[in-house]
Design an enzyme around this catalytic site. Structure first.
Site, mmCIF file in Angstrom:
data_model
loop_
_atom_site.group_PDB
_atom_site.id
_atom_site.type_symbol
_atom_site.label_atom_id
_atom_site.label_comp_id
_atom_site.label_asym_id
_atom_site.label_seq_id
_atom_site.Cartn_x
_atom_site.Cartn_y
_atom_site.Cartn_z
ATOM 1 N N THR A 8 0.836 -1.198 0.000
ATOM 2 C CA THR A 8 0.000 0.000 0.000
ATOM 3 C C THR A 8 0.865 1.239 0.000
ATOM 4 O O THR A 8 1.998 1.206 0.474
ATOM 5 C CB THR A 8 -0.938 0.044 1.229
ATOM 6 O OG1 THR A 8 -1.867 1.118 1.080
ATOM 7 C CG2 THR A 8 -0.179 0.246 2.526
ATOM 8 N N GLU A 41 -2.710 -0.213 -11.571
ATOM 9 C CA GLU A 41 -4.016 0.298 -11.945
ATOM 10 C C GLU A 41 -5.091 -0.681 -11.475
ATOM 11 O O GLU A 41 -4.969 -1.887 -11.717
ATOM 12 C CB GLU A 41 -4.082 0.456 -13.458
ATOM 13 C CG GLU A 41 -4.749 1.758 -13.861
ATOM 14 C CD GLU A 41 -4.934 1.828 -15.355
ATOM 15 O OE1 GLU A 41 -6.070 2.019 -15.796
ATOM 16 O OE2 GLU A 41 -3.911 1.645 -16.064
ATOM 17 N N ASP A 70 -8.052 -4.212 -0.735
ATOM 18 C CA ASP A 70 -8.799 -3.231 -1.493
ATOM 19 C C ASP A 70 -10.049 -2.985 -0.671
ATOM 20 O O ASP A 70 -10.663 -3.924 -0.153
ATOM 21 C CB ASP A 70 -9.138 -3.715 -2.895
ATOM 22 C CG ASP A 70 -9.550 -2.536 -3.776
ATOM 23 O OD1 ASP A 70 -8.801 -1.527 -3.795
ATOM 24 O OD2 ASP A 70 -10.609 -2.584 -4.411
ATOM 25 N N SER A 71 -10.370 -1.723 -0.513
ATOM 26 C CA SER A 71 -11.440 -1.406 0.417
ATOM 27 C C SER A 71 -12.238 -0.242 -0.102
ATOM 28 O O SER A 71 -11.844 0.425 -1.059
ATOM 29 C CB SER A 71 -10.830 -1.066 1.778
ATOM 30 O OG SER A 71 -9.803 -0.111 1.629
ATOM 31 N N PHE A 151 -8.416 8.367 8.276
ATOM 32 C CA PHE A 151 -8.218 8.849 6.904
ATOM 33 C C PHE A 151 -9.513 8.663 6.125
ATOM 34 O O PHE A 151 -10.499 8.119 6.647
ATOM 35 C CB PHE A 151 -7.048 8.104 6.225
ATOM 36 C CG PHE A 151 -7.332 6.641 5.977
ATOM 37 C CD1 PHE A 151 -7.119 5.701 6.975
ATOM 38 C CD2 PHE A 151 -7.819 6.199 4.747
ATOM 39 C CE1 PHE A 151 -7.384 4.360 6.760
ATOM 40 C CE2 PHE A 151 -8.093 4.845 4.517
ATOM 41 C CZ PHE A 151 -7.871 3.931 5.532
HETATM 42 P P1 IMP Z 1 -8.002 1.498 -2.032
HETATM 43 O O1 IMP Z 1 -6.600 1.938 -1.776
HETATM 44 O O2 IMP Z 1 -8.366 1.331 -3.451
HETATM 45 O O3 IMP Z 1 -8.368 0.330 -1.162
HETATM 46 O O4 IMP Z 1 -8.866 2.758 -1.581
HETATM 47 C C1 IMP Z 1 -9.686 2.700 -0.528
HETATM 48 C C2 IMP Z 1 -10.368 4.050 -0.354
HETATM 49 O O5 IMP Z 1 -11.580 3.753 0.359
HETATM 50 C C3 IMP Z 1 -9.560 4.986 0.524
HETATM 51 O O6 IMP Z 1 -8.795 5.895 -0.219
HETATM 52 C C4 IMP Z 1 -10.650 5.683 1.323
HETATM 53 O O7 IMP Z 1 -11.175 6.739 0.557
HETATM 54 C C5 IMP Z 1 -11.725 4.608 1.453
HETATM 55 N N1 IMP Z 1 -11.517 3.827 2.697
HETATM 56 C C6 IMP Z 1 -11.128 2.520 2.802
HETATM 57 N N2 IMP Z 1 -11.014 2.161 4.082
HETATM 58 C C7 IMP Z 1 -11.305 3.256 4.792
HETATM 59 C C8 IMP Z 1 -11.323 3.506 6.189
HETATM 60 O O8 IMP Z 1 -10.996 2.672 7.052
HETATM 61 N N3 IMP Z 1 -11.694 4.748 6.544
HETATM 62 C C9 IMP Z 1 -12.043 5.711 5.638
HETATM 63 N N4 IMP Z 1 -11.994 5.537 4.342
HETATM 64 C C10 IMP Z 1 -11.637 4.309 3.912
#
Ligand code: IMP
Length: 194
Positions: A8, A41, A70-71, A151
């Site tokens: 990450t 990407e 991924d979240s 965040f």
């Molecule tokens: P990723 O890096 O594609 O997984 O992006 C995840 C995005 O989802 C982050 O940039 C946040 O905008 C949002 N996100 C995921 N987890 C959290 C969390 O624990 N708190 C707040 N936002 C989150």
């Protein structure tokens, strides 16, 4: 100690995952500790698909065990958006504030409550074993930002059974209930079996 790279570039996620693995037999290192990292990407349309894309790309670069997640946030009143687009919901190079403002604005004309959930799909890949675990945190979106910790969408997300936003919680409080904690804790248990 077995080293595992957490793939990450997100400092907030790294801090959370390091905390989850503290006092375990695994040392979590970041790709930036190892030098330059390829930008991946996110072309898949599932959290799991995108998490494996990140893990495989970083594994291919360093040939060390890798975890990735991924979240994102799913809001019922927005038919599941921002979903897999959570990071860049307000456009390329947008800030967390831009994303929160966009969500608040889109929800404004719609009826409350704004029920929502965070989802994290945590994966592990070491060139042979592929593991994945899903964690969810149910809650609701509020119309004004509160708190400065965490965040992303933390300032506008109030978990079920709480009156604080995630951004008003300490790292330990967030980590005791969060989607990422649930996913990585399960992954940690699965790792003991391989
Ligand atoms: P990723 O890096 O594609 O997984 O992006 C995840 C995005 O989802 C982050 O940039 C946040 O905008 C949002 N996100 C995921 N987890 C959290 C969390 O624990 N708190 C707040 N936002 C989150």
């Amino acid at each position: 100690m077995t080293k595992i790279i957490f793939a990450t570039g997100n400092a907030g996620k790294l801090q959370e995952v390091k905390k989850i693995f503290e006092n375990s037999e695994y040392e979590i290192i970041s790709p930036t500790d190892l030098g330059n990292v390829v930008e991946v990407e996110e072309t898949e349309n599932t959290f799991e698909g995108n998490a494996f894309l990140k893990a495989e790309a970083v594994y291919n670069q360093f040939k060390l065990p890798v975890m990735a997640d991924d979240s994102g946030l799913e809001i019922d009143q927005l038919q599941g958006r921002p979903g897999v687009l959570s990071a860049r919901y307000a456009g390329e190079n947008c800030t967390y504030d831009d994303n929160n403002d966009k969500v608040i604005k889109e929800l404004e004309p719609l009826a409350k409550p704004y029920t929502a959930r965070f989802i994290s799909c945590a994966v592990y890949y070491d060139g042979a074993a592929r593991l994945s675990a899903l964690g969810k945190l149910e809650g609701k979106i509020i119309s004004e930002k509160r708190g400065t910790n965490g965040f992303g969408y933390d300032p506008i997300f109030v978990p079920k059974d709480s009156d604080k936003t995630l951004a008003e919680m300490t790292l330990d409080e967030k980590n005791s209930i969060s989607h990422r904690y649930k996913a990585f804790n399960e992954l940690k248990t699965m790792l003991l079996k391989i």
